[in-house]
Design an enzyme around this catalytic site. Structure first.
Site, PDB file in Angstrom:
ATOM      1  N   GLU A 110     126.726  47.794  -2.783  1.00 37.19           N
ATOM      2  CA  GLU A 110     126.384  48.719  -1.705  1.00 37.19           C
ATOM      3  C   GLU A 110     126.940  48.232  -0.370  1.00 37.19           C
ATOM      4  O   GLU A 110     127.328  49.032   0.479  1.00 37.19           O
ATOM      5  CB  GLU A 110     124.863  48.925  -1.618  1.00 37.19           C
ATOM      6  CG  GLU A 110     124.233  49.537  -2.875  1.00 37.19           C
ATOM      7  CD  GLU A 110     124.905  50.817  -3.354  1.00 37.19           C
ATOM      8  OE1 GLU A 110     125.498  51.544  -2.531  1.00 37.19           O
ATOM      9  OE2 GLU A 110     124.855  51.089  -4.571  1.00 37.19           O
ATOM     10  N   HIS A 164     133.325  49.983   3.969  1.00 33.51           N
ATOM     11  CA  HIS A 164     134.241  51.126   4.003  1.00 33.51           C
ATOM     12  C   HIS A 164     133.886  52.038   5.196  1.00 33.51           C
ATOM     13  O   HIS A 164     134.759  52.598   5.838  1.00 33.51           O
ATOM     14  CB  HIS A 164     134.112  51.886   2.678  1.00 33.51           C
ATOM     15  CG  HIS A 164     135.305  52.718   2.291  1.00 33.51           C
ATOM     16  ND1 HIS A 164     135.300  53.504   1.164  1.00 33.51           N
ATOM     17  CD2 HIS A 164     136.504  52.920   2.868  1.00 33.51           C
ATOM     18  CE1 HIS A 164     136.462  54.130   1.070  1.00 33.51           C
ATOM     19  NE2 HIS A 164     137.211  53.803   2.087  1.00 33.51           N
TER      20      HIS A 164
HETATM   21 ZN   LIG Z   1     128.871  52.835  -5.644  1.00 27.29          ZN
END
Ligand SMILES: [Zn+2]
Length: 673
Positions: free
Chosen positions: A465, A471
């Protein structure tokens, strides 16, 4: 008095003022924000000025700011801290949200402006990202049917609404079949079952008003039962009931629904001008075409099948040693696999746990991102939606980058699983926005005064996570619609699955996997055992997964089958499916594919991402180590900062110099020759 959801958020980092928001604020704020967004879209559509990028595409990017604020808070608490009142709000909001997005995609005047810009895109002098956002916006409208007229447009609406009804029925039938079956167990039938399975069976019996323990079709009970019960007759009975979900005849039978869904999906694709549904669906994915998905699956299939058949031979010997004169059956696999596991890897999860402290693992995830990308984390003391939430300011070279929130502990009000979402996505235009990112997990909360300890799986989830969070936090694009994790489905798990690899870096474990009582580092032998155990039975797991992915793909590639069950049998026999293994999800209970559109011709995407993460981590290893600065810089420059502003395949090739091959995945799964 202004609704706190709609007011200017004059809080630090313009974070939602959680301490001022109450449940009664949601419905009025939702109404107002929805109407405001529609009015903004209408103003864009009816603007008397000729269409240009700024007054149409960029204006659409900026529209809906109030709705984004309301929904970011609402969906955060609805998922992570739900109450009956919030569930009721969610039931009221979701049909209105889908009607809202249809109202926008059906707006003919708006589509006319977008289509006109698209037609003369070469003359607009757009930047590469502007061009990409125009392309994606136009494509989204066309794919939803905005370009259809007359009878085709009407038919498209009818097909979509029938598909929505069928998806709901599919789910409800499955739930009803799962609830209808249970198998009572006598005290003698409990023999050989570990305590947690016995406890599970007893509480399932109580919940169903039975006198004694029962096995139900809930995955968390039936899978361990199949794994541990020495009673072959009971395993057979339970397995057959589990395999028959959705295919029991009568009102709850899903086979007819599956056939109708496949036919309607084909019709939908053809209305839009595609050869078949797989071609329609894969257009937006990195894989692009059915042929490329098939190539990937088959490259993995043969080595996986070979490993599974070798494992089956071993287990057949065990079966006959038990005095059973029969072939290995699907209800035998998990039982004998578990016996082998205990012989080959005597790993006790409980031995591992004291070394995996939540706080240390959070520090490990942060420190890796510091060594790779220079991120720094400073704890914040801010009012959030639950006392268990923690927040950090994320900076680099003293500059604010993002706010990161971690909500790690399980509680009754939180839905299961783990996820990452952006409460605010990064953007520069039309207005600069810094990301606010949240990781939600379901780790067991420790008793007061004790450190929270994780299982190895939990620790992987935490890194996974956090990879999604990176990202979002490292996103550096102009427009919110292409920032962070707004990428193709078969690309989105690359950053998260890739980040899991740093948990296994020996120097990371040596520093952070320290014993909660003694402070000693995890012994290498224990780590080696854990890593070796993680590839056990991968032949079986890969075969059951690839079989499902292949059936999903073939169902949607070419004409829709009139009899999906016959077609399923044909596909499996064509692949040479080993007899003692069944699909992970057979058609009548393949909810990924039939309960909605999310994973239809997309079940392969888990493996597509895994191919890339294995190959991408190999880039670090080839360059000399897990923290190689040049490779980390390329990862940020070409993947983590770019979101969906550039085509996924181009990004991957820019990072790696080529497309990924399956070698690293096969090695990671222990399936390499
Ligand atoms: Zn994922």
């Amino acid at each position: 008095m202004t609704n706190p959801l709609l007011a200017d958020w004059d809080t630090p980092f313009q974070l939602a003022p959680f301490d001022r928001i109450s449940d009664s604020d949601f419905a009025p704020a939702f109404d107002e924000a929805l109407a405001a967004h529609l009015a903004e879209v209408d103003a864009i559509a009816t603007n008397p000025e000729p269409a240009n990028f700024a007054n149409t595409i960029e204006a659409l990017e900026g529209a809906g700011e109030a709705l984004d604020k309301v929904l970011s808070v609402f969906f955060t608490v609805a998922g992570a801290d739900s109450t009956p009142a919030r569930q009721e709000l969610q039931r009221a909001f979701s049909p209105r949200l889908s009607a809202h997005s249809s109202a926008i995609s059906d707006n003919k005047a708006l589509f006319a402006r977008i289509a006109e810009l698209w037609d003369r895109r070469d003359t607009l002098g757009l930047t590469a990202e502007e061009d990409r956002v125009l392309y994606l916006t136009h494509r989204g409208f066309v794919r939803s049917g905005a370009a259809l007229e007359g009878a085709s447009a009407e038919r498209m609406k009818a097909v979509k609404s029938r598909l929505a009804v069928l998806g709901t029925s599919f789910t409800q039938n499955l739930l009803s079949d799962e609830a209808a079956w249970f198998m009572p167990l006598s005290e003698a039938d409990l023999q050989g079952l570990p305590e947690f399975v016995v406890d599970g069976a007893r509480s399932a019996g109580e919940a169903l008003g039975q006198d004694g323990p029962v096995v139900t079709l809930s995955r968390s009970l039936i899978v361990p039962f199949l794994q541990f019960s020495p009673r072959r007759d009971l395993r057979q009975k339970a397995f057959c009931a589990w395999a028959a979900r959705g295919a029991n005849g009568g009102d709850s039978d899903n086979r007819g629904i599956a056939a109708e869904v496949l036919a309607l999906r084909e019709e939908r694709a053809k209305l839009l001008g595609y050869a078949d549904f797989a071609s329609f669906k894969l257009e937006t994915e990195m894989a692009g075409t059915p042929g490329r998905v098939r190539d990937l699956l088959m490259a993995v299939w043969e080595p996986a099948k070979a490993q599974a058949l070798r494992d089956a031979t071993e287990m057949e010997h065990m079966l006959s040693a038990d005095g059973i004169n029969d072939a290995l059956q699907p209800w035998d696999w998990r039982y004998y696999a578990d016996k082998r596991r205990r012989v080959l890897h005597d790993l006790d999860e409980a031995e591992l746990k004291p070394y995996l402290q939540l706080d240390k693992m959070i520090q490990a995830a942060f420190t890796c991102s510091n060594r790779l990308f220079g991120l720094e984390f400073r704890p914040l003391d801010l009012p959030l939606y639950h006392a268990d939430c923690r927040a950090w300011e994320v900076t680099r070279d003293g500059k604010h980058l993002a706010v990161f929130i971690g909500d790690y502990f399980a509680r009754a009000s939180k839905r299961s699983g783990a996820w990452c979402s952006a409460m605010r996505s990064q953007a520069r235009r039309p207005k600069p926005l810094a990301p606010v990112v949240i990781n939600v997990c379901n780790f067991a909360k420790p008793p007061k005064g004790k450190p929270a300890l994780l299982s190895y799986d939990d620790a992987r989830t935490l890194f996974h996570e956090f990879g999604h969070a990176l990202h979002q936090m490292l996103s550096d694009v102009d427009f919110g619609s292409v920032s962070g994790t707004s990428v193709a489905r078969d690309f989105v798990e690359l950053p998260s699955q890739l980040y899991e690899h740093w948990l296994e870096v020996p120097e990371v474990l040596a520093e952070f996997a320290t014993h909660a009582d003694t402070g000693e580092a995890m012994p290498q032998a224990l780590l080696d055992k854990a890593l070796a155990a993680s590839t056990f039975d991968m032949g079986f797991q890969t075969v059951e997964y690839v079989a499902s992915a292949m059936v999903d793909l073939e169902f949607h590639n070419g004409p829709a089958p009139a009899d999906p069950m016959a077609r399923q049998a044909e596909i499996l026999s064509g692949m040479g499916m080993p007899a003692p293994i069944t699909m992970r999800h057979a058609t009548p209970h393949f909810a990924h594919v039939f309960a909605g559109d999310g994973y239809s011709s997309g079940y392969y995407s888990y493996m597509w991402s895994e191919v890339m993460d294995a190959d991408a981590f190999a880039a670090f290893e080839e360059a000399g180590g897990a923290f190689d600065p040049a490779t980390a810089a390329r990862l940020e420059q070409f993947i983590l900062s770019k979101g969906g502003s550039v085509d996924a395949q181009e990004l991957y090739i820019a990072f790696r110099g080529r497309m990924p091959g399956v070698e690293a995945l096969l090695k990671g799964r222990g399936l390499a020759a």
